[in-house]
Design an enzyme around this catalytic site. Structure first.
Site, PDB file in Angstrom:
ATOM      1  N   ASP A   1       0.816  -1.211   0.000  1.00 18.98           N
ATOM      2  CA  ASP A   1       0.000   0.000   0.000  1.00 18.98           C
ATOM      3  C   ASP A   1       0.852   1.264   0.000  1.00 18.98           C
ATOM      4  OD1 ASP A   1       0.927  -0.247   2.673  1.00 18.98           O
ATOM      5  OD2 ASP A   1      -0.954  -1.141   3.311  1.00 18.98           O
TER       6      ASP A   1
ATOM      7  N   ASN B   1      -7.627  -2.824  14.021  1.00 19.99           N
ATOM      8  CA  ASN B   1      -9.032  -3.012  13.647  1.00 19.99           C
ATOM      9  C   ASN B   1      -9.207  -4.215  12.731  1.00 19.99           C
ATOM     10  OD1 ASN B   1      -7.952  -2.110  11.252  1.00 19.99           O
ATOM     11  ND2 ASN B   1      -9.331  -0.373  10.993  1.00 19.99           N
TER      12      ASN B   1
ATOM     13  N   HIS C   1      -7.388  -4.897   9.933  1.00 16.14           N
ATOM     14  CA  HIS C   1      -7.070  -4.752   8.508  1.00 16.14           C
ATOM     15  C   HIS C   1      -5.773  -5.449   8.141  1.00 16.14           C
ATOM     16  CE1 HIS C   1      -4.834  -0.659   9.262  1.00 16.14           C
ATOM     17  NE2 HIS C   1      -3.947  -1.623   9.186  1.00 16.14           N
TER      18      HIS C   1
ATOM     19  N   GLU D   1      -9.762  -2.024   5.108  1.00 16.93           N
ATOM     20  CA  GLU D   1     -10.417  -1.693   6.365  1.00 16.93           C
ATOM     21  C   GLU D   1     -11.676  -2.536   6.566  1.00 16.93           C
ATOM     22  OE1 GLU D   1      -8.535  -0.091   8.072  1.00 16.93           O
ATOM     23  OE2 GLU D   1      -7.999   1.913   7.406  1.00 16.93           O
TER      24      GLU D   1
END
Length: 267
Positions: A67, A136, A138, A143
């Site tokens: 990313d 979270n 990811h 996400e």
């Protein structure tokens, strides 16, 4: 899915580095998927050391990073291109044209995402994908609620992700770019092998949901349960939320691949 629980973070990083080095030695022209973050810094340092001291050769290796922040050029000190150059690319003998990171400064992020996905396919696909895990759930910047079959694309970052990454932007979550380019969950699952490294008690609850919970778009990392060759390397702190330790312990002590990895770093 196979799990290796190491006594501490240093041992977990050593196991991960060994898996990557083994892949390069087995196939010098390996295509590696790479990740960023504090845990990865130590893994890359070990690989740099193995390159310098034992001749680990990156000259035929191709890499694709997971990313990059939208809006940051590769020269920006908080870009992932800058991170990779500082921690790996400029310290080993990889060819610059073989080291791929999404272009966060691309005029059209959607076009850049399509081109990046196509480049992965043109390379023959990723042999080994290195992954971390966000608090979270990811993987990459996929996400919660990301489609499990998603491909490389531009995404809006979750508030929790921007808060988690704020330390690199002066402590202010509002200074963290709001969007990023990321390999999709489906892109990640296409890798022939995946290696997820998770350390620290802060990841214990989400790691347990990834490994033991249902596969869900709310916990994108849980998609790795669907992968045929997924190795998860943990320290004791990250493993503290797991409830099926007896099953994991049996696998660790009876699977030849896992016992060999642990013996190598312990010996």
């Amino acid at each position: 899915m196979k799990l290796v629980i190491c006594p501490d973070a240093a041992a977990a990083r050593a196991v991960a580095a060994r898996v990557i080095a083994r892949q390069i030695r087995r196939k010098p022209s390996s295509v590696l998927g790479l990740a960023t973050g504090r845990t990865m810094e130590a893994i890359y340092q070990l690989l740099v050391q193995e390159h310098a001291e034992l001749g680990l050769d990156f000259s035929e290796v191709t890499t694709f990073n997971l990313d990059e922040y939208v809006g940051l050029p590769g020269s920006h000190e908080q870009s992932y291109r800058h991170y990779m150059r500082a921690h790996l690319f400029d310290r080993v003998n990889i060819r610059s044209e073989h080291a791929h990171v999404p272009d966060g400064a691309a005029a059209n992020p959607d076009v850049e995402a399509l081109a990046y996905e196509a480049a992965i396919v043109s390379s023959g696909g990723i042999d080994l994908q290195l992954l971390g895990l966000g608090e979270n759930g990811h993987i990459g910047f996929n996400e919660p609620l990301s489609a499990l079959r998603s491909r490389t694309r531009a995404v809006t970052l979750d508030r929790a992700t921007r808060e988690q990454n704020a330390g690199m932007f002066g402590g202010d979550p509002d200074c963290v770019p709001a969007r990023a380019l990321t390999m999709g969950t489906g892109t990640i699952l296409d890798a022939r092998e995946t290696l997820m490294v998770v350390t620290g008690a802060a990841k214990a609850d989400i790691l347990a949901r990834v490994v033991e919970g249902p596969v869900s778009a709310f916990v994108p990392g849980s998609a790795l349960q669907l992968h045929e060759r997924c190795l998860v390397v943990l320290d004791e702190a990250a493993a503290s939320g797991l409830t099926q330790r007896d099953v994991i312990a049996w696998q660790m002590s009876h699977d030849p691949e896992l016992t060999a990895l642990l013996e190598a770093v312990q010996g």
